[in-house]
Design a protein around this motif. Sequence first.
Motif, PDB file in Angstrom:
ATOM      1  N   ASP A 906       0.773  -1.158   0.140  1.00  0.00           N
ATOM      2  CA  ASP A 906       0.029  -0.028  -0.047  1.00  0.00           C
ATOM      3  C   ASP A 906       0.905   1.310  -0.050  1.00  0.00           C
ATOM      4  O   ASP A 906       0.542   2.168  -0.677  1.00  0.00           O
ATOM      5  CB  ASP A 906      -0.887   0.092   1.115  1.00  0.00           C
ATOM      6  N   ILE A 907       2.002   1.312   0.622  1.00  0.00           N
ATOM      7  CA  ILE A 907       2.914   2.441   0.946  1.00  0.00           C
ATOM      8  C   ILE A 907       3.381   2.630  -0.760  1.00  0.00           C
ATOM      9  O   ILE A 907       3.618   3.762  -1.193  1.00  0.00           O
ATOM     10  CB  ILE A 907       3.963   2.128   1.955  1.00  0.00           C
ATOM     11  N   TYR A 908       3.787   1.768  -1.448  1.00  0.00           N
ATOM     12  CA  TYR A 908       4.206   1.738  -2.633  1.00  0.00           C
ATOM     13  C   TYR A 908       3.201   2.582  -3.447  1.00  0.00           C
ATOM     14  O   TYR A 908       3.446   3.562  -4.298  1.00  0.00           O
ATOM     15  CB  TYR A 908       4.839   0.619  -3.124  1.00  0.00           C
ATOM     16  N   SER A 909       1.870   1.920  -3.400  1.00  0.00           N
ATOM     17  CA  SER A 909       0.870   2.607  -4.233  1.00  0.00           C
ATOM     18  C   SER A 909       0.693   3.965  -3.810  1.00  0.00           C
ATOM     19  O   SER A 909       0.639   5.042  -4.540  1.00  0.00           O
ATOM     20  CB  SER A 909      -0.323   1.789  -4.241  1.00  0.00           C
ATOM     21  N   PHE A 910       0.914   4.330  -2.546  1.00  0.00           N
ATOM     22  CA  PHE A 910       0.486   5.739  -2.094  1.00  0.00           C
ATOM     23  C   PHE A 910       1.892   6.655  -2.621  1.00  0.00           C
ATOM     24  O   PHE A 910       1.581   7.777  -2.975  1.00  0.00           O
ATOM     25  CB  PHE A 910       0.453   5.847  -0.668  1.00  0.00           C
ATOM     26  N   GLY A 911       3.003   5.851  -2.611  1.00  0.00           N
ATOM     27  CA  GLY A 911       4.169   6.844  -3.067  1.00  0.00           C
ATOM     28  C   GLY A 911       3.891   7.015  -4.449  1.00  0.00           C
ATOM     29  O   GLY A 911       4.257   8.278  -5.000  1.00  0.00           O
ATOM     30  N   ILE A 912       3.271   6.183  -5.620  1.00  0.00           N
ATOM     31  CA  ILE A 912       2.975   6.481  -7.053  1.00  0.00           C
ATOM     32  C   ILE A 912       2.133   7.614  -7.046  1.00  0.00           C
ATOM     33  O   ILE A 912       2.167   8.395  -7.856  1.00  0.00           O
ATOM     34  CB  ILE A 912       2.778   5.119  -7.842  1.00  0.00           C
ATOM     35  N   LEU A 913       0.956   7.495  -6.225  1.00  0.00           N
ATOM     36  CA  LEU A 913       0.009   8.254  -6.286  1.00  0.00           C
ATOM     37  C   LEU A 913       0.249   9.682  -5.904  1.00  0.00           C
ATOM     38  O   LEU A 913       0.101  10.674  -6.491  1.00  0.00           O
ATOM     39  CB  LEU A 913      -0.990   7.872  -5.257  1.00  0.00           C
ATOM     40  N   LEU A 914       1.287   9.837  -4.933  1.00  0.00           N
ATOM     41  CA  LEU A 914       1.810  11.082  -4.644  1.00  0.00           C
ATOM     42  C   LEU A 914       2.521  11.785  -5.702  1.00  0.00           C
ATOM     43  O   LEU A 914       2.490  12.961  -5.985  1.00  0.00           O
ATOM     44  CB  LEU A 914       2.479  10.997  -3.516  1.00  0.00           C
ATOM     45  N   GLY A 930      10.069   0.094 -20.373  1.00  0.00           N
ATOM     46  CA  GLY A 930      11.213  -0.550 -20.017  1.00  0.00           C
ATOM     47  C   GLY A 930      11.524  -0.236 -18.396  1.00  0.00           C
ATOM     48  O   GLY A 930      10.851  -0.230 -17.504  1.00  0.00           O
ATOM     49  N   GLU A 931      12.887   0.452 -18.133  1.00  0.00           N
ATOM     50  CA  GLU A 931      13.183   0.620 -17.021  1.00  0.00           C
ATOM     51  C   GLU A 931      12.890   2.016 -16.780  1.00  0.00           C
ATOM     52  O   GLU A 931      13.377   2.461 -15.599  1.00  0.00           O
ATOM     53  CB  GLU A 931      14.560   0.160 -16.835  1.00  0.00           C
ATOM     54  N   PHE A 932      12.483   2.639 -17.628  1.00  0.00           N
ATOM     55  CA  PHE A 932      12.159   4.243 -17.394  1.00  0.00           C
ATOM     56  C   PHE A 932      10.578   4.440 -16.981  1.00  0.00           C
ATOM     57  O   PHE A 932       9.613   4.103 -17.666  1.00  0.00           O
ATOM     58  CB  PHE A 932      12.411   5.022 -18.607  1.00  0.00           C
ATOM     59  N   ASP A 933      10.440   4.778 -15.610  1.00  0.00           N
ATOM     60  CA  ASP A 933       9.037   4.821 -15.125  1.00  0.00           C
ATOM     61  C   ASP A 933       8.930   6.185 -14.332  1.00  0.00           C
ATOM     62  O   ASP A 933       9.818   7.072 -14.437  1.00  0.00           O
ATOM     63  CB  ASP A 933       9.086   3.572 -13.992  1.00  0.00           C
ATOM     64  N   LEU A 934       7.852   6.367 -13.787  1.00  0.00           N
ATOM     65  CA  LEU A 934       7.529   7.796 -13.267  1.00  0.00           C
ATOM     66  C   LEU A 934       8.358   7.861 -12.015  1.00  0.00           C
ATOM     67  O   LEU A 934       8.841   8.961 -12.017  1.00  0.00           O
ATOM     68  CB  LEU A 934       5.913   7.564 -12.701  1.00  0.00           C
ATOM     69  N   ARG A 935       8.616   6.949 -11.315  1.00  0.00           N
ATOM     70  CA  ARG A 935       9.710   6.975 -10.163  1.00  0.00           C
ATOM     71  C   ARG A 935      10.881   7.566 -10.776  1.00  0.00           C
ATOM     72  O   ARG A 935      11.651   8.619 -10.143  1.00  0.00           O
ATOM     73  CB  ARG A 935       9.608   5.861  -9.184  1.00  0.00           C
ATOM     74  N   GLY A 936      11.551   6.742 -11.620  1.00  0.00           N
ATOM     75  CA  GLY A 936      12.716   7.236 -12.285  1.00  0.00           C
ATOM     76  C   GLY A 936      12.678   8.505 -12.801  1.00  0.00           C
ATOM     77  O   GLY A 936      13.768   9.438 -12.722  1.00  0.00           O
ATOM     78  N   PHE A 937      11.657   9.096 -13.625  1.00  0.00           N
ATOM     79  CA  PHE A 937      11.354  10.422 -14.218  1.00  0.00           C
ATOM     80  C   PHE A 937      11.807  11.437 -13.003  1.00  0.00           C
ATOM     81  O   PHE A 937      12.377  12.276 -13.537  1.00  0.00           O
ATOM     82  CB  PHE A 937       9.943  10.457 -14.762  1.00  0.00           C
ATOM     83  N   LYS A 969      10.266  18.657  -1.207  1.00  0.00           N
ATOM     84  CA  LYS A 969      10.313  17.662   0.164  1.00  0.00           C
ATOM     85  C   LYS A 969       9.008  16.848  -0.117  1.00  0.00           C
ATOM     86  O   LYS A 969       8.960  15.329   0.368  1.00  0.00           O
ATOM     87  CB  LYS A 969       9.800  18.452   1.284  1.00  0.00           C
ATOM     88  N   VAL A 970       7.887  17.031  -0.667  1.00  0.00           N
ATOM     89  CA  VAL A 970       6.813  16.144  -1.196  1.00  0.00           C
ATOM     90  C   VAL A 970       7.284  15.106  -2.256  1.00  0.00           C
ATOM     91  O   VAL A 970       7.108  14.114  -2.010  1.00  0.00           O
ATOM     92  CB  VAL A 970       5.569  17.067  -1.649  1.00  0.00           C
ATOM     93  N   LEU A 971       7.858  15.484  -3.085  1.00  0.00           N
ATOM     94  CA  LEU A 971       8.335  14.497  -4.056  1.00  0.00           C
ATOM     95  C   LEU A 971       9.420  13.350  -3.510  1.00  0.00           C
ATOM     96  O   LEU A 971       9.433  12.270  -3.828  1.00  0.00           O
ATOM     97  CB  LEU A 971       9.070  15.089  -5.349  1.00  0.00           C
ATOM     98  N   ARG A 972      10.242  14.140  -2.501  1.00  0.00           N
ATOM     99  CA  ARG A 972      11.305  12.875  -1.927  1.00  0.00           C
ATOM    100  C   ARG A 972      10.258  12.139  -1.084  1.00  0.00           C
ATOM    101  O   ARG A 972      10.645  10.707  -0.844  1.00  0.00           O
ATOM    102  CB  ARG A 972      12.217  14.099  -1.315  1.00  0.00           C
ATOM    103  N   VAL A 973       9.308  12.377  -0.491  1.00  0.00           N
ATOM    104  CA  VAL A 973       8.414  11.516   0.219  1.00  0.00           C
ATOM    105  C   VAL A 973       8.012  10.496  -0.620  1.00  0.00           C
ATOM    106  O   VAL A 973       7.870   9.423  -0.416  1.00  0.00           O
ATOM    107  CB  VAL A 973       7.134  12.275   1.044  1.00  0.00           C
ATOM    108  N   GLY A 974       7.437  11.052  -1.953  1.00  0.00           N
ATOM    109  CA  GLY A 974       6.710  10.010  -2.842  1.00  0.00           C
ATOM    110  C   GLY A 974       8.127   9.081  -3.336  1.00  0.00           C
ATOM    111  O   GLY A 974       7.561   7.743  -3.551  1.00  0.00           O
ATOM    112  N   LEU A 975       9.314   9.344  -3.364  1.00  0.00           N
ATOM    113  CA  LEU A 975      10.145   8.570  -3.986  1.00  0.00           C
ATOM    114  C   LEU A 975      10.513   7.413  -2.758  1.00  0.00           C
ATOM    115  O   LEU A 975      10.772   6.420  -3.182  1.00  0.00           O
ATOM    116  CB  LEU A 975      11.452   9.388  -4.324  1.00  0.00           C
ATOM    117  N   MET A 976      10.460   7.993  -1.549  1.00  0.00           N
ATOM    118  CA  MET A 976      10.844   7.068  -0.394  1.00  0.00           C
ATOM    119  C   MET A 976       9.788   6.197  -0.301  1.00  0.00           C
ATOM    120  O   MET A 976      10.114   4.846  -0.026  1.00  0.00           O
ATOM    121  CB  MET A 976      11.145   7.883   0.885  1.00  0.00           C
TER     122      MET A 976
END
Length: 1011
Positions: A906-914, A930-937, A969-976
């Motif tokens: 769930d935390i992973y899903s929340f991070g992507i949602l954020l 491929g290996e380029f996804d939203l998180r990597g972007f 700060k918000v985006l870094r929370v999403g990454l974590m």
Amino acid sequence: MLPKTPNCSLKILALMFILYRVAASRPTNETDYQALLAFKSQIASDPYDALNTWNDSIHFCAWTGVICGKKHQRVTALRLPSFRLVGPVSPHIWNLTFLKVLNLNDNHLKGILPQEIGQLSRLQELRLSNNSFEGELPRNLTYCADLRILRLNGNNLRGELPDQFFSLMKLTRIELSSNHFTGEIPSVLGNLTALTQISLGDNHIQGSILPQLGRLPNLKYLVVEVNSLSGHIPTSLYNISSILIFSVAVNNLSGSLPSDLFLAFPKLEDLLVSVNEFSGLVPSSIANASRARMIDASRNALVGPVPINLGGLKNLQVLNFEVNHLGTEEGDDLSFFTSLINCTKLQVLSFTQNRLKGVLPNSIANFSSSLTQLWVSLNFISGTIPSGISNLVNLQLLALSINMLTGRIPSSIVKLSQLQGLYLRENNLSGVIPASTGNMTSLFSLYLGYNRLDGTIPASLGNCMHLNRLRLDENRVVGPVPQEVFGLSSLSILNLSGNSLTGPIPSQVGKLMNLQALDLSENNMSGVIPPTLGDCQVLEYLYLGANQFNGTIPTSTSKLRGVKFLILSRNKFSGQIPGFLADLPAIESLDLSFNKFQGKVPNRGIFRNHSAVHVVGNNDLCGGPSTLQLPKCKGGAAEKHRKRTSSKRTVLVITVTISIFSLLAAIATIILYCLKRSKRGNAFTFSTEGRHPKLSYGELSQATNGFSSTNMIGEGSFGAVYKGVLPSNGQNVAVKVLKLEEQGAGRSFMAECEALRNIRHRNLVKIITSCSGINFRGEDFKALVYEFMPSGSLDKWLHPVPNEIGRAEDNTRLSVTQRLNVAIDVATAVDYLHHQCQTPIVHSDLKPSNILLDSDFSAHASDFGLSKFLKVKASGTQSGSIGIRGTIGYVAPEYGVGGEVSTRADIYSFGILLLELFTGKRPTDPMFGGEFDLRGFVERSIPDGLNQVLDPLLCLGRVQGNLRQCLLKVLRVGLMCSAAQPNERMNTGGAAAELQKAQDVLQGRRRRNRV
């Protein structure tokens, strides 16, 4: 000389042995050598090879960053700032007992600061800022009696500031900003009379600013910004005439600013009081702020006129009073502009969103040539734009939107060759767009919408090779769109709607490789859609409605894999609706109404979502899903099928009749059985008497107008959702009707019932009742009735329909504040499910379409059809069943390899949602693969590319200062939260706390929305 005796020799030997033991027990330079090697051994990464010299080839006093005393060759200073060192700090470093200076600023060091730090009794400077140190402040730090400078800002330190810590009487600088400190400012801080700097900003400190701080006669820097301080600024602080920097921005402070503020602080350089609740007048003594470089009182409640005698501010670089209530009824509120002529260093001037009336004085032409930003949008400014504004040759941003300006855009404005943003929308400007606009080759944003401009679009705009957003909507522009405009590969938003444009879409449209939104609606354009449009691979919004376009939809349109909204209504398109439209993976809205389409309508994909497809006004269409209510297609396979089914109808009627009677008998048996069990107190009924109303199929049918398609507000894999009004009490509800023919729908219904009967939280959707019975056709019927959420789903706000592009963004878009509130609400709800329920619950399908918004835009998590109760193993860990649960793009990667259901998913899903919440990009966006996804972007783009990551619909312009800090700060929370490894993810409680901290920065924006 005394003769040697055996006893004397023994005493001498004993004395020598004792001296040897004492010497051996004291620290030596060997101790320093070993301490340095221990430090090096803990460093996991040294990208600049700073520690390469740390070997036996040279003496350790010659190692990089090491400084020794000349007398004893002991380490007195260790300076290794900005080397990007990674790893914990060895506890042996505290054995460097001669150390006076420890400077490890700007690295990636981590771990807890140990109590052994108190061994450094000679320490004078401790500089550990911008690392990742954790834990509380070591209380043994009080043994470092010689400490002068303490820099620990930019870490993850927490806890309250201990009183005994402030017994270090020699301290001159305390820098603890950007941590997680709580509690209040200790009153004993006022005893450290040697202090020249106090920096406690960007923490969670509460309470008030203490009057004891007024006892610090040497204080130059007071920085307590971005906290939760309240109350008034104590008058004792105005006795500190040495103040240079006074920053209390982004708190909850109130009261008025004293009229003699700038007399009390004669040396003041920076006054930062923005994002508070200060009221009253602008201090009249502002004219005396001769040393001031920055005055920022934005986002408060200041009233009255702006003092007109500002010419004495010789060093002023930034003057910001945006989002206040400044202005008078006299209508001459801009006279202070003339006095600013003498401010020769002025770079930024902002009075956006006030109540200023009057005309822009011609004296604006004499402003300093160093001015780069001029913001005066959202006022009541009238008159014309002075032609002399062209003298501001270094101007990069000019914002005059939403005023009452008239006349023409002065042709001289094109001399502003450095201009990157020109915002003149929503005025009463007339005349033509200057043909020489193309001379402003640095333009990034050109907003001229909602005026009365006429003439043609200058072809010279093709020279603006950096133009990213062009808005000319709702004007009177005529003629064809120049091919040069469609050759600007830099464009991401092109909105020319609501004009009188003619001609076709040039084939050069295919060069718009970065185009995300194209709005040509409500013009008189004609011709066919050029096949080259399919080359716009990142296009999401295509709005061509209300024109004279004709021909068929070209097959190249199938290449628009990222298009979400395709609006072709009110044109002259013909031919059959191509089947590939049903296969577009991202399509959410398709409007083909009022054209000349004919033939069979596809019966799959988006066409099965009748609320997202519009085909009315095409009289020759047939087939398709029954919800479109089109006539059946005649002849061919359809006619043969009709004949075959006719012969089977009688058999079917008999079979259904028998089934209904059998089913009714079974239901009667079950009811009698349940009644007997309920008398014994063992039965469970979700809709208990008095708490949940009992509703029948008939009542729900009446509430939703027979489950009419016009009442449908959403559709998912297992059910459709209808808006309804309960006939008994008039309550608005949302009715989720299960698609029982879909495999798994029954299990989804039971899972949702089980979850919702066990949870109660303000950020979870409220269940009213459930209904399980038989419909009027004798078929099984199951439904859940929820509290209606008037603002719909988060998904609809993040990815709106294209005709909303650029239409009053402040009112039809979720602001940064609203998005942050939603994120906090969701994090709080998920934390409740994971940690506050009797049995932990995993939601398993967190995504924007399952987040509903009420009238106040508070978020509520919904759709618990895939939720799972976790079992606690003997080891204390939690686990659930194995298998992929959720929606592609939001599913945790461990599920793909058979991982167990867990809260970390769930935390992973929340991070992507954020991340989606603030980038506006779905994880399934075609740009990812491929290996380029939203998180990597996001990870690759921040911090330097923050502006390129943020959702362009936020229309933030250049993000700087506190807003930039907040968004990072918000985006870094999403990454974590979305880390690939489950054990590296931040828990939802920690995420909510970090987001709450970021929210404090934007309190002023919340007020802006209420103005």
